[in-house]
Design an enzyme around this catalytic site. Structure first.
Site, PDB file in Angstrom:
ATOM      1  CD  GLN A 247      -3.013  -0.689  -0.020  1.00  0.00           C
ATOM      2  OE1 GLN A 247      -3.198   0.471  -0.398  1.00  0.00           O
ATOM      3  NE2 GLN A 247      -3.589  -1.730  -0.583  1.00  0.00           N
ATOM      4  CB  CYS A 375      -7.244   0.575  -5.922  1.00  0.00           C
ATOM      5  SG  CYS A 375      -6.687  -0.308  -7.377  1.00  0.00           S
TER       6      CYS A 375
END
Ligand SMILES: C[S@@+](CC[C@H](N)C(=O)[O-])C[C@H]1O[C@@H](n2cnc3c(N)ncnc32)[C@H](O)[C@@H]1O
Length: 420
Positions: A247, A375
């Site tokens: 991330q 995402c």
């Protein structure tokens, strides 16, 4: 313009519009003479002068707001001097107050679920700690023919040479910008949780050339060796291939694991699949919850990530790593090899999402819960629709502002089979 051969192109034209709602992709929607105009650098409700930047489709064109006649109360001075019409295309919402950015992202998620899944969802996009700048711990910078690093304008192959990128963490900026990278087409950089900086140069076709790892003085205790970086999340240390997937926002891994663990609610003895597992973040975080009688299987295609995941999970005998592609066929084979159906499936695919076929295979399992990390809300909504058609319900949805100043948003969805 190809599909309206007789119509004069609007490319370069300037005209006034009233800006309508936000749309997926970092722009807002306006209309002019019956056509849709996707306007960047604007906000809903504003009156602006736009300059058309692209006119290739019959139904719409793209434009930048180049003059603001009537500004939204959400408009602010851009903190980054490189951002704005025709400049660096790395950020979409530099001109928007951070709390309004989160509102816009929430509106985009709502709109995508309505359009692609026929579902009515509303949610607050959650802020991560650390503020809207200096959060980007992993980045790719383009390199121009003179070896100077920067970023590209929106939908352009040019390079805007940069001395700074205010959303990127300082050690990454110092390692890459303001230097020469002769012979490279791009530079990947990642800064890990103990300040180690990894840079990988890529050629003009995107193939890696060489990797350099600089660890801070006194980091001898760091477990990471070779090209590995060290990350910390959920009270554990994780090794990751230097510029491999992790991330980007330093607070995102903890926030996402918290959401995934809360939705999954794993119990001792359960079987968990962690698909698109990377270095094993979700599987490794859930493994203590299933205990020694449970099973966690992490599936990942990248060999380096699998090797890191195996090392990361070596103290958790209930967790194993399977290298392979998650596709409909591979997943069907995997499910057939298990002693029974998974209780919980966690999946965190790349931007394009799992896709309809993989989603259909998952919807056919007898899992009690599927936790989908995404995402791209468009990919998520498209795949949630497949589960809904198979009788599953969307029973939880959280979203995080893991990419401040950009239009990106990270979502976590909980899907459960309808009772009976
Ligand atoms: C968004 S990342 C998630 C990684 C991990 N869950 C994390 O949070 O650190 C997606 C991962 O899926 C892997 N991947 C991409 N396509 C895949 C596929 N078809 N099958 C298996 N893994 C894939 C990538 O290598 C990458 O590690």
């Amino acid at each position: 313009m190809a599909d309206r051969p007789d119509a004069p192109t609007w490319l370069g034209d300037r005209f006034e519009v009233t800006v309508g709602p936000v749309a997926h992709g970092g722009h807002c929607v306006a209309r002019h003479e019956g056509r849709v105009v996707f306007v960047r650098h604007a906000l809903p409700g504003e009156r602006v002068v736009v300059a058309v930047t692209e006119d290739r489709h019959p139904g719409y064109c793209r434009a930048d707001a180049v003059e603001v006649l009537d500004a939204s109360p959400d408009r602010v001075e851009r903190p980054c001097p490189y951002s704005g019409p025709g400049k660096c295309g790395g950020c979409d919402w530099q001109h928007v107050a951070p709390e309004a950015q989160r509102r816009l992202k929430g509106d985009v998620v709502t709109e995508q679920f309505a359009r692609l899944a026929g579902m009515d969802v509303s949610l607050d996009v959650e802020e991560l700690p650390g503020g809207p700048l200096r959060w980007r711990s992993r980045a790719r910078f383009a390199v121009d023919r003179a070896g100077r690093p920067g970023l590209r304008p929106h939908r352009s192959r040019e390079v805007v040479v940069l001395d700074d990128c205010p959303i990127t963490v300082e050690p990454a900026v110092e390692a890459v910008l303001g230097r020469r990278w002769d012979g490279a087409g791009a530079v990947d950089v990642a800064v890990d949780s103990v300040g180690g900086v990894t840079t990988t140069t890529l050629d003009r076709r995107g193939h890696p050339q060489s990797t350099r790892v600089v660890r801070p003085t006194g980091a001898a205790s760091s477990a990471a060796t070779g090209s590995r970086a060290e990350r910390k999340a959920w009270h554990r240390d994780w090794q990751v291939e230097g510029t491999g997937f992790w991330q980007v926002h330093p607070a995102a891994a903890d926030a996402l694991v918290g959401a995934v663990a809360g939705f999954a609610g794993v119990r001792p003895g359960e079987r968990v699949l962690d698909l698109y597992a990377g270095a094993g973040l979700f599987g490794g975080s859930l493994a203590p919850g299933v205990g020694p009688d449970g099973q966690v299987i992490c599936v990942e295609s990248d060999a380096g990530a699998c090797a890191a995941a195996s090392d990361n999970l070596s103290d958790l005998p209930q967790a194993e790593v399977w290298q392979g592609d998650v596709d409909a066929e591979g997943l069907t084979d995997l499910l057939a090899e298990l002693d029974g159906p998974p209780d919980v499936v966690v999946l965190d695919p790349p931007r394009s999402g799992a896709g309809r076929e993989v989603s259909a295979v998952l919807a056919d399992t007898r899992a009690r819960a599927v936790v989908y990390v995404a995402c791209d809300p468009a990919s998520l909504a498209r795949d949630v629709a497949v589960f809904a058609e198979a009788g599953w319900r969307l029973t939880g949805l959280r979203a995080y502002d893991a990419f401040p100043m950009t239009a990106h948003v990270e979502c976590v969805a909980l899907l459960e089979p309808a009772a009976g």
